[in-house]
Design a protein around this motif. Structure first.
Motif, PDB file in Angstrom:
ATOM      1  N   TRP A  11       0.811  -1.216   0.000  1.00  0.00           N
ATOM      2  CA  TRP A  11       0.000   0.000   0.000  1.00  0.00           C
ATOM      3  C   TRP A  11       0.853   1.278   0.000  1.00  0.00           C
ATOM      4  CZ3 TRP A  11      -5.545   0.938   1.367  1.00  0.00           C
ATOM      5  CH2 TRP A  11      -6.326  -0.179   1.059  1.00  0.00           C
ATOM      6  N   ILE A  12       2.104   1.186  -0.452  1.00  0.00           N
ATOM      7  CA  ILE A  12       2.937   2.385  -0.478  1.00  0.00           C
ATOM      8  C   ILE A  12       2.590   3.262  -1.674  1.00  0.00           C
ATOM      9  CG2 ILE A  12       5.307   3.206  -0.784  1.00  0.00           C
ATOM     10  CD1 ILE A  12       6.267   0.994   0.966  1.00  0.00           C
ATOM     11  N   VAL A  13       2.341   2.666  -2.827  1.00  0.00           N
ATOM     12  CA  VAL A  13       1.993   3.420  -4.033  1.00  0.00           C
ATOM     13  C   VAL A  13       0.545   3.120  -4.394  1.00  0.00           C
ATOM     14  CG1 VAL A  13       2.601   3.928  -6.419  1.00  0.00           C
ATOM     15  CG2 VAL A  13       4.379   3.202  -4.834  1.00  0.00           C
ATOM     16  N   ARG A  14      -0.235   4.184  -4.546  1.00  0.00           N
ATOM     17  CA  ARG A  14      -1.643   4.045  -4.923  1.00  0.00           C
ATOM     18  C   ARG A  14      -1.892   4.883  -6.175  1.00  0.00           C
ATOM     19  NH1 ARG A  14      -5.853   3.784  -0.173  1.00  0.00           N
ATOM     20  NH2 ARG A  14      -6.652   2.306  -1.703  1.00  0.00           N
ATOM     21  N   ILE A  15      -2.517   4.278  -7.150  1.00  0.00           N
ATOM     22  CA  ILE A  15      -2.774   4.936  -8.435  1.00  0.00           C
ATOM     23  C   ILE A  15      -4.274   4.964  -8.671  1.00  0.00           C
ATOM     24  CG2 ILE A  15      -2.349   4.877 -10.922  1.00  0.00           C
ATOM     25  CD1 ILE A  15       0.219   3.308 -10.325  1.00  0.00           C
ATOM     26  N   TYR A  16      -4.776   6.144  -9.032  1.00  0.00           N
ATOM     27  CA  TYR A  16      -6.206   6.324  -9.283  1.00  0.00           C
ATOM     28  C   TYR A  16      -6.407   6.818 -10.704  1.00  0.00           C
ATOM     29  CZ  TYR A  16      -6.814   5.935  -4.240  1.00  0.00           C
ATOM     30  OH  TYR A  16      -6.812   5.480  -2.946  1.00  0.00           O
ATOM     31  N   GLN A  17      -7.469   6.318 -11.328  1.00  0.00           N
ATOM     32  CA  GLN A  17      -7.821   6.746 -12.687  1.00  0.00           C
ATOM     33  C   GLN A  17      -8.882   7.822 -12.607  1.00  0.00           C
ATOM     34  OE1 GLN A  17      -9.210   3.638 -15.285  1.00  0.00           O
ATOM     35  NE2 GLN A  17      -8.848   4.844 -17.122  1.00  0.00           N
ATOM     36  N   VAL A  18      -8.687   8.884 -13.362  1.00  0.00           N
ATOM     37  CA  VAL A  18      -9.642   9.985 -13.387  1.00  0.00           C
ATOM     38  C   VAL A  18     -10.824   9.591 -14.266  1.00  0.00           C
ATOM     39  CG1 VAL A  18      -9.974  12.424 -13.918  1.00  0.00           C
ATOM     40  CG2 VAL A  18      -7.763  11.624 -13.055  1.00  0.00           C
TER      41      VAL A  18
END
Length: 764
Positions: free
Chosen positions: A722-729
């Protein structure tokens, strides 16, 4: 006074044999020093793999790949459309190309010799290899200050000292990888040019100064150190033709050559940081002309002429510089230089500079961690320079004072202090060892012998020797070779010699142990690969590369990624995707735009994301694992930078509690909880704890359950820890609805409409 020997020396060896043997020993010692310097920087490669570290090195590596594959001219004219989207970046005109050019030359030479070494391995190992050259340059410089033995000690010190290793471990492919070698070698050439009055050495100083200008923005340290030394010698009445020739050749060649670097251009004649060098150059021309006139006019006429010319030239020079600055021809001092004199300046006016950890003032423990016992020998070496105070010793004194101040106000500048600390410490320790290893023992008279017996009976051997040495220094006031005949020379007693020498060897041993420990634990961990030491061994935490690889494999090549500027170079280098901002930080407004989006509620941030064609948003979150370098800890800097551009919309106090605390639990302010950064960081976080308390291990606070929801972004990827979290717009709703309302409708949370009251007709 007759002399005796504390221990016998061989007498049947010719001086030539002694000299040759000494040269061979020095060569072997230097080979061992070079091996230690290189080996001590390979912990990262051994523990992890051959990988580029940190942030800036990823851009340098990416640019070097372009140079190696496309050639120098393509690299020189490279325009990168993926950086600072949609602005792009003219790379060739905005970088110091010396590092990339050095690696490119090495790459081409090795391939011409049919050694197919990958450019990545050259970049990874460049800094360790140059550390051996730095040790050699420090040896040459220190030899000019004292002798070869002090030079070898200085080379050994700088080879393994943490203050230099911190910026030169394997994989730390940054400008400092070659800059410290160029710094010390340029200073060595300057000392040679100044001592010999050699135009050849002056020209070489200018050429290596040009190499330094092409390699590192810290070249301004050389630009001001050499003029400061020349000015000090002139004011001390030590102006000579040798100084004039050395300085003039350096300044003329170095300035013209440095202007060939596109990123520097006309700065040497148009900026305030370079005016000191120009002013000293003009001063030396005046002094040289005055010395010429002195020969041809009488003493009285000379004094009158000197008085008038100094006043006139001084006033005219001051007026010209002030006028050109007022007209804008000479640029004023930049904010980065103001921050060196006022430690609070950057935080008030340039928060983006203050947000960088290496721009913070240096904590006192950092001096001991980076320099160990050298920090105690450092002042002693400077004091010893005052004993003779030759012209080159004046340079050491000035260098020590200037570098000490700057290292105190900015932790990054510990790098420029480290070389002179190693030189001064080597001079001090070498002087002690020379004194106590020297076999000459003075034969005391009867009175002296009785006094010596009495002293030894009441004073420890080591204390007696120190007192004796200090008395000798005070009474003689000069080097051993120049002491008066009445001064007692040498140390009496092998026990005294043994105590001091064993103590010195013990300190050196502890220094080696300390350097090895600090290097292996603190300075050999790449930022993209984390390690956790568990009872069952070393655990590798590879969330960064996992996330960047996911971006590379699962998103379109033209997908725009928004993140805080810290990670721009890594995303471009490993994920090969366009980014809004990166570590170049040349456009404060663009960075403030990202800070505003992160600091605002979703409905305010969404138009900003769509306006900049952002497809994915990347955040770093360490609350689960305890990684303290996450974006929540950096969040206030995002707020401050955005506030500098939009003070009416973003205000830092709103992100604190009424009591002034920075919290992320249920006591956090509503502005904090509604910010896009908070929501992206803690989205679905409480679900990991199965209904229990969701504990943020970095902040030590309990996150409310249920956690925040997202309406304008979708979670696309979360790394293993859970260090890097990527979200799509999300795209706009096809029906034209507000995304928040459409999301509520899709979840079955239709907004209830209040019906108007029914009016009944009266039967009357």
């Amino acid at each position: 006074m007759s002399m005796s020997k504390a221990y016998p020396l061989p007498i049947d060896i010719s001086p030539t044999t002694v000299a040759n043997t000494a040269s061979l020993v020095r060569i072997v010692a230097f080979l061992f020093i070079s091996g230690a310097a290189i080996a001590s920087r390979l912990f990262a490669v051994i523990n992890f793999e051959s990988i580029i570290h940190e942030f800036d090195p990823w851009f340098n590596y990416r640019a070097t790949r372009v140079l190696a594959s496309e050639g120098f001219y393509e690299f020189w004219n490279w325009f990168d459309p993926t950086a600072w989207y949609p602005l792009g970046r003219v790379v060739g005109g905005t970088i110091y190309p010396g590092l990339m050019a050095t690696s490119g030359v090495i790459y081409n030479v090795l391939h011409s010799l049919h050694l197919p070494v990958d450019i990545r391995n050259i970049c990874v190992l460049l800094a360790p290899c140059f550390s051996a050259l730095t040790a050699w340059a420090t040896y040459m410089f220190t030899k000019e200050m004292k002798d070869e033995s002090a030079g070898l000690l200085a080379a050994a010190f700088i080879g393994i000292v943490p203050g230099y290793i911190s910026r030169s471990v394997a994989g730390s492919y940054d400008n400092e990888a070659i800059a410290i070698f160029l710094l010390m070698f340029t200073f060595f050439l300057w000392i040679k040019a100044m001592k010999q009055g050699s135009a050849l050495y002056g020209t070489l100083t200018g050429l290596f100064y040009f190499y330094m200008v092409a390699a590192w923005g810290g070249y301004a340290f050389i630009t001001n150190m050499i003029p400061l030394h020349a000015l000090a010698l002139t004011l001390m009445g030590r102006f000579t033709n040798r100084l004039y020739v050395g300085y003039s050749s350096w300044y003329a060649i170095g300035t013209l050559a440095s202007m060939q670097v596109p990123f520097v251009g006309f700065q040497p004649v148009r900026t305030s940081e370079h005016m000191g060098a120009l002013g000293v150059f003009g001063l030396l021309q005046i002094v040289a002309f005055v010395e010429l006139v002195r020969v041809h006019v009488s003493s009285k006429q000379f004094q009158q002429l000197l008085f008038v010319s100094v006043i006139v030239v001084g006033i005219l020079g001051t007026l010209v510089i002030v006028g050109l600055t007022y007209k804008g021809w000479i640029a004023p001092w930049t904010g980065r230089f103001y921050s060196l004199w006022d430690t609070g300046y950057a935080k008030k006016y340039i928060p983006i500079i203050a947000s960088v950890s290496e721009h913070q003032p240096t904590a006192w423990p950092s001096f001991f961690m980076d320099l160990h016992f050298l920090i105690f020998l450092f002042p002693a070496g400077v004091v010893l320079c005052f004993k003779e105070l030759r012209d080159e010793h004046v340079f050491v004194v000035i260098y020590a004072l200037v570098a000490s101040y700057f290292a105190g106000v900015m932790v990054r500048l510990m790098l420029t202090l480290t070389p002179i600390v190693c030189v001064s410490a080597a001079v001090a320790l070498s002087s002690v060892l020379d004194t106590y290893i020297d076999p000459v023992v003075p034969d005391a008279t009867d009175g002296d012998a009785d006094a010596a017996k009495k002293d030894r009976s009441t004073t420890p051997a080591s204390s007696a020797s120190v007192v004796e040495l200090l008395t000798d220094i005070v009474t003689s006031g000069s080097s051993p070779s120049k002491r008066t005949k009445h001064a007692r020379q040498g140390i009496i007693g092998l026990d005294t010699r043994g105590v001091v020498i064993l103590n010195a060897l013990g300190m050196l041993l502890f220094f080696v142990v300390h350097c090895t420990w600090v290097t292996s634990t603190a300075y050999s961990s790449p930022s993209v690969v984390l390690a956790s030491h568990m009872p069952d061994g070393l655990h590798i935490i590879d969330d960064f590369r996992e996330a960047y690889y996911w971006l590379r494999q699962n998103t379109p090549k033209d997908a725009v990624v928004m993140s805080w500027w810290d990670y721009g170079y890594q995303i471009a280098g490993m994920a090969d995707r366009p980014t809004l901002v990166d570590n170049n930080t040349w456009n404060n407004t663009h960075i403030a735009t990202v800070g505003k989006a992160m600091s605002s509620p979703e409905e305010v941030a969404y138009p900003i994301l769509r306006k900049h064609d952002v497809d994915y948003v990347l955040v770093i979150f360490g609350g689960l694992l305890g990684y303290s370098g996450d974006d929540i800890n950096k969040f206030l800097w995002m707020v401050r930078i955005a506030q500098g551009v939009w003070p009416d919309e973003i205000q830092e106090p709103r992100y604190f509690t009424p009591q002034g605390d920075y919290r992320v639990d249920d006591q956090a302010s509503s502005t904090m909880k509604n910010s896009l950064m908070y929501k992206m960081s803690y989205y679905r976080f409480p679900e990991l704890f199965g209904g229990g308390q969701a504990q943020d291990r970095v902040r030590g606070q309990v996150i409310p359950n249920p956690g925040p929801t997202l309406d304008y972004l979708d979670e696309a990827f979360t790394s293993e820890n859970w260090i890097v979290r990527i979200y799509q717009v999300k795209k706009e709703d096809p029906l034209g609805r507000d995304l928040k309302g459409a999301n509520a409708f899709d979840k079955g949370k239709k907004r209830k409409r209040t019906r108007p009251p029914v009016r009944r007709r009266s039967l009357a």
